[in-house]
Every structure is written in C-alpha cells, then in structure tokens.
Write a protein that holds these residues in place. Structure first.
Motif, mmCIF file in Angstrom:
data_model
loop_
_atom_site.group_PDB
_atom_site.id
_atom_site.type_symbol
_atom_site.label_atom_id
_atom_site.label_comp_id
_atom_site.label_asym_id
_atom_site.label_seq_id
_atom_site.Cartn_x
_atom_site.Cartn_y
_atom_site.Cartn_z
ATOM 1 N N TYR A 15 0.845 -1.397 0.168
ATOM 2 C CA TYR A 15 0.112 -0.012 -0.140
ATOM 3 C C TYR A 15 0.646 1.366 0.036
ATOM 4 N N SER A 16 0.845 1.986 -0.971
ATOM 5 C CA SER A 16 1.612 3.359 -1.095
ATOM 6 C C SER A 16 1.242 4.138 0.123
ATOM 7 N N VAL A 17 2.024 4.797 0.870
ATOM 8 C CA VAL A 17 1.612 5.763 2.048
ATOM 9 C C VAL A 17 1.429 7.190 1.707
ATOM 10 N N GLY A 42 13.281 7.527 -6.172
ATOM 11 C CA GLY A 42 14.518 7.124 -6.105
ATOM 12 C C GLY A 42 14.163 5.537 -5.374
ATOM 13 N N THR A 43 12.980 5.414 -4.912
ATOM 14 C CA THR A 43 12.494 4.109 -4.198
ATOM 15 C C THR A 43 11.145 3.490 -4.626
ATOM 16 N N VAL A 44 11.314 3.149 -6.069
ATOM 17 C CA VAL A 44 10.062 2.881 -6.761
ATOM 18 C C VAL A 44 9.145 1.767 -6.366
ATOM 19 N N GLY A 45 9.842 0.763 -5.622
ATOM 20 C CA GLY A 45 9.115 -0.373 -5.275
ATOM 21 C C GLY A 45 8.003 -0.875 -6.005
ATOM 22 N N GLY A 46 6.845 -1.025 -5.476
ATOM 23 C CA GLY A 46 5.643 -1.499 -6.306
ATOM 24 C C GLY A 46 5.198 -0.433 -7.089
ATOM 25 N N ALA A 47 5.580 0.577 -7.208
ATOM 26 C CA ALA A 47 5.254 1.689 -8.083
ATOM 27 C C ALA A 47 4.024 2.240 -8.133
ATOM 28 N N GLY A 48 3.405 2.365 -6.766
ATOM 29 C CA GLY A 48 2.234 2.978 -6.483
ATOM 30 C C GLY A 48 2.376 4.441 -6.701
ATOM 31 N N HIS A 49 3.133 4.966 -6.005
ATOM 32 C CA HIS A 49 3.492 6.514 -5.987
ATOM 33 C C HIS A 49 3.678 7.074 -7.527
ATOM 34 N N ALA A 50 4.674 5.920 -7.965
ATOM 35 C CA ALA A 50 5.263 6.148 -9.612
ATOM 36 C C ALA A 50 4.046 6.474 -10.479
ATOM 37 N N LEU A 103 14.195 4.143 -9.354
ATOM 38 C CA LEU A 103 15.136 3.198 -9.019
ATOM 39 C C LEU A 103 14.835 2.340 -7.878
ATOM 40 N N ASP A 104 15.378 1.266 -7.776
ATOM 41 C CA ASP A 104 15.182 0.445 -6.582
ATOM 42 C C ASP A 104 16.311 -0.598 -6.353
ATOM 43 N N ARG A 105 16.896 -0.634 -5.249
ATOM 44 C CA ARG A 105 18.088 -1.384 -5.027
ATOM 45 C C ARG A 105 17.680 -3.035 -5.117
ATOM 46 N N ASP A 106 16.323 -3.279 -5.139
ATOM 47 C CA ASP A 106 15.764 -4.583 -5.198
ATOM 48 C C ASP A 106 15.372 -4.915 -6.585
ATOM 49 N N GLY A 118 19.389 0.189 -8.830
ATOM 50 C CA GLY A 118 20.633 1.038 -8.203
ATOM 51 C C GLY A 118 20.153 1.687 -6.902
ATOM 52 N N ASN A 119 20.850 2.367 -6.222
ATOM 53 C CA ASN A 119 20.814 2.793 -5.109
ATOM 54 C C ASN A 119 20.618 4.164 -5.339
ATOM 55 N N PHE A 120 19.427 5.005 -4.526
ATOM 56 C CA PHE A 120 19.258 6.279 -4.894
ATOM 57 C C PHE A 120 20.535 7.496 -4.578
ATOM 58 N N ALA A 121 21.616 6.704 -3.672
ATOM 59 C CA ALA A 121 22.608 7.424 -3.436
ATOM 60 C C ALA A 121 23.401 7.833 -4.502
ATOM 61 N N LEU A 173 11.137 10.038 -2.108
ATOM 62 C CA LEU A 173 12.060 8.881 -1.555
ATOM 63 C C LEU A 173 11.138 8.307 -0.453
ATOM 64 N N ASP A 174 10.633 7.201 -0.646
ATOM 65 C CA ASP A 174 9.863 6.510 0.241
ATOM 66 C C ASP A 174 10.592 5.494 1.087
ATOM 67 N N LEU A 175 11.253 5.751 2.007
ATOM 68 C CA LEU A 175 12.174 5.021 2.529
ATOM 69 C C LEU A 175 11.860 3.645 3.281
ATOM 70 N N PHE A 187 5.817 -5.990 0.658
ATOM 71 C CA PHE A 187 6.359 -7.406 -0.303
ATOM 72 C C PHE A 187 7.606 -7.941 0.536
ATOM 73 N N GLN A 188 8.615 -6.943 0.438
ATOM 74 C CA GLN A 188 9.948 -7.454 1.080
ATOM 75 C C GLN A 188 9.503 -8.086 2.526
ATOM 76 N N LEU A 189 8.795 -7.364 3.389
ATOM 77 C CA LEU A 189 8.698 -7.969 4.577
ATOM 78 C C LEU A 189 7.884 -9.034 4.705
HETATM 79 C C1 LIG Z 1 8.431 1.705 0.857
HETATM 80 S S1 LIG Z 1 8.899 0.928 -0.471
HETATM 81 C C2 LIG Z 1 8.358 2.132 -1.684
HETATM 82 C C3 LIG Z 1 6.890 1.885 -2.099
HETATM 83 C C4 LIG Z 1 6.540 2.509 -3.336
HETATM 84 N N1 LIG Z 1 6.652 3.935 -3.174
HETATM 85 C C5 LIG Z 1 5.266 2.413 -3.676
HETATM 86 O O1 LIG Z 1 4.261 3.254 -3.980
HETATM 87 O O2 LIG Z 1 5.060 1.238 -4.084
HETATM 88 C C6 LIG Z 1 10.798 1.250 -0.360
HETATM 89 C C7 LIG Z 1 11.415 0.694 -1.662
HETATM 90 O O3 LIG Z 1 12.828 1.364 -1.720
HETATM 91 C C8 LIG Z 1 13.839 0.476 -2.185
HETATM 92 N N2 LIG Z 1 14.871 1.209 -1.427
HETATM 93 C C9 LIG Z 1 15.030 1.346 -0.080
HETATM 94 N N3 LIG Z 1 16.543 2.183 0.014
HETATM 95 C C10 LIG Z 1 16.886 2.168 -1.020
HETATM 96 C C11 LIG Z 1 18.093 2.832 -1.681
HETATM 97 N N4 LIG Z 1 18.936 3.455 -1.043
HETATM 98 N N5 LIG Z 1 18.115 3.002 -3.128
HETATM 99 C C12 LIG Z 1 17.290 2.547 -3.872
HETATM 100 N N6 LIG Z 1 16.225 1.874 -3.601
HETATM 101 C C13 LIG Z 1 16.048 1.833 -1.976
HETATM 102 C C14 LIG Z 1 13.447 -0.842 -1.235
HETATM 103 O O4 LIG Z 1 14.118 -1.755 -1.768
HETATM 104 C C15 LIG Z 1 11.799 -0.930 -1.545
HETATM 105 O O5 LIG Z 1 11.633 -1.475 -2.604
#
Ligand SMILES: C[S@@+](CC[C@H](N)C(=O)[O-])C[C@H]1O[C@@H](n2cnc3c(N)ncnc32)[C@H](O)[C@@H]1O
Length: 314
Positions: free
Chosen positions: A9-11, A31-39, A55-58, A81-84, A103-105, A110-112
């Motif tokens: 669930y996007s916050v 920078g943290t696209v995850g499941g792409a809800g916000h995107a 971007l996502d590290r996962d 990649g890492n948003f850094a 950045l949605d940190l 899904f990971q949890l």
């Molecule tokens: C809370 S989720 C993002 C959910 C997303 N906003 C959505 O609406 O679905 C955080 C995501 O950020 C990624 N992530 C965390 N730290 C990161 C970093 N330093 N660089 C890139 N991705 C990162 C995680 O792998 C995870 O998929």
C-alpha cells in the motif's frame, strides 16, 4: 517468485501528490520505486509526456514496477541502483536536473511479507535482509562475525534496544557452538535473552534487533545522507522533493538536512555585515512532518509510523 504477488500500500498518496505537485511534461525521480504505487500516480499527473525515472536496489521490486508501469510505455524508465547514486544514473540517461523527487524509505510490505528474503521474524527463512541480494554481507554474516561490542553498538544505535549488550553476548555464546542461520533462530535467541515481561506483549522482543540489522546490512542511513545531498543537487529551481521515513533515526536525518537548507546567515552575532553570504536554498512545504490520517492507518497499519517532509528548491 512466480506465485508471489507484489502487494504494497503506498503511504499518504494524496499528501505526496499535493507536496510534489506534478504537472504535464515534468521529469520526476522516484528513488524508491518499489511496487510503483506513487510512481503510477505521478505518471498519471504528468501525462501526456512527463517522464519518471524509478530506481530500486531490489530487482524483484523493479520487476513488479515494470509490470505495473508498462501502460506508460517509455515515459517510465526503470534502473537497478541505490538512490545515493542517482546523479550518476541520471547522467547516464542524459538527465541533468528534475522537477521533483520522491524517496519513500525503508522496505516494502512485499519485502517484509516474503519470508525467503529474511526480513521478518514472523516466519522462518535464511537470515539475509539484503535489499540488493547481489551484493554485500547478509544479516547471518553480520551476526556470526561481528564483535560483541559492534553488535551492541548496532542494536543500540539502529534499534534503540535497551538490552543490546545482553543480546550480543547471547549471540556470541550461541554462535560459538553453531552459526546462526535463520530468522527463527535469531528471533528465539532474542526472546530468551531479554528479561521476561519487560517488552510489551504486543511487540515481538526481536523487533528492534531485526530493524537494527536491516539498517546496518543495507547501510540505510548512509544511503539516506548521501542520497539527500545528491537529490538536492539534481533539483531544478522550483523543483520539489518529498521524503517519507518510517522511524525516528531516518526522520531526524531528513529534518536536519532540510533545516540546514533553510538556514540563512551563519555569521557570528555582532558582525556589522554578513560575510557568509548564505541564503536559504529551500522553502519548507511541511513545517511539521505530515502523518497519515486515521482511516489510512486503519487500512494500512504500516502507515502509522510514516512521516512525510517536503521542500521546494528556491
Ligand atoms: C516503501 S518501498 C516504496 C514503495 C513505493 N513508493 C510504492 O508506492 O510502491 C521502499 C522501496 O525502496 C527500496 N529502497 C530502499 N532503500 C533504497 C535505496 N537506498 N536505493 C534504492 N532503493 C531503495 C526498497 O527496496 C523498496 O522496494
């Protein structure tokens, strides 16, 4: 992976859109696209020709994002990649500056919820906890090799764990016999190590240790410090950045970083004229961090700890 469904669930989606104010044709970095809800919401708001780099590290998160964002065609550009490292990744794409950054940190639901990733003590799995499973030490490597002092420091600093040293000592005793390899072994060890009745029963005694290890394994706070600097340098004048954090350590870093950018003159008091020539770089869009409303927290308990802060570059 085939029968696992990426659910997250996007916050605070409404608040994020209000802060970022995406407009047609703008370029965004998630920078943290995850499941792409916000995107998805940002791409809808920037139609017909806005672009979002996610971007996502996962890699599993990226696969999910790529399925979800397929309808947007080449308006959605995804990179592992890492948003850094966002400045380098955007430079490779020929993008020098963006209109907005999100950045949605932390970790996604899904990971949890995916036991085999080893983030959760709710089920048994290899003790991994890496967001990027192609690099770095696993949580098992850390608990089996780090000194008692270093483990204590990590549990204290990143988990604010009261019984940090006790737990670290217990780990040292157990690993001398046989290495700790699974989430359940660690969760049970922590439960046995902390005094009974001292941790509220609704919280698993291993919660803080798991959070601490996850932050350490993924160097989350270092990425955040670097990522904020790089992200700020990528924002166009007038561009906006929103950051959602999930615990006080992250929120403190974000708050201090943004405060530092609104600080104007840093000359010692009493100087007749300003010699530092500092001017505010940003305007705060959220004077206090925003929190999710009751209805959202009820639907998505993870939103309870979320704090959203946003700025506009001047
Ligand atoms: C809370 S989720 C993002 C959910 C997303 N906003 C959505 O609406 O679905 C955080 C995501 O950020 C990624 N992530 C965390 N730290 C990161 C970093 N330093 N660089 C890139 N991705 C990162 C995680 O792998 C995870 O998929």
């Amino acid at each position: 992976m085939a029968d696992e469904i990426f659910q997250h669930y996007s916050v605070m989606p409404g608040e994020v859109l209000e802060c970022l104010h995406p407009q047609s044709g703008e370029v965004f970095l998630d920078g943290t696209v995850g499941g792409a809800g916000h995107a998805c919401l940002i791409l809808e708001a920037t139609a017909p020709d806005g672009v979002l780099v996610g971007l996502d590290r996962d890699r599993e998160a990226l696969e999910a994002a790529s399925r979800r964002l397929a309808p947007f065609g080449d308006r959605a550009v995804l990179r592992h990649g890492n948003f850094a490292d966002a400045d380098r990744i955007l430079a490779e794409l020929g993008i020098a500056a963006v209109d907005g950054i999100l950045l949605d940190l932390g970790v996604s639901s899904f990971q949890l919820d995916t036991a085999r990733r080893g983030f959760s003590f709710q089920s048994d799995a290899p003790l991994d906890m890496r967001m990027d499973t192609s690099a770095g030490l696993t949580a098992a490597d850390v608990v089996n090799s780090m000194s008692i002092d270093d483990l204590t420091r990590i549990f204290r600093e990143y988990g604010e764990e009261r019984y940090a040293r006790r737990i670290a000592r217990r780990i040292d005793q157990v690993r001398a016999e046989t290495p700790l390899l699974t989430t359940r072994e660690l969760a049970e060890l922590v439960r046995d190590a902390v005094p009974k009745g001292r941790v509220p029963s609704r919280i698993h005694p291993a919660t803080r240790v798991f959070q601490a290890l996850r932050i350490h394994v993924n160097a989350e706070l270092d990425s955040l410090r670097d990522g904020l600097q790089r992200a700020m340098a990528l924002l166009k004048p007038g561009g906006r950045m929103a950051v959602i954090s999930f615990h006080s350590l992250e929120d403190r870093i974000v708050k201090q970083f943004f405060r530092g950018k609104i600080q104007v003159c840093t000359c010692p008091p009493g100087l007749p004229v300003c010699v530092c020539n500092r001017t505010a770089e940003v305007e705060l869009l959220t004077r206090k961090g925003l929190r999710a409303g009751d209805a959202e927290v009820e639907a998505n308990p993870r939103a309870r700890s979320a704090v959203l802060r946003a700025i506009r570059r001047l």
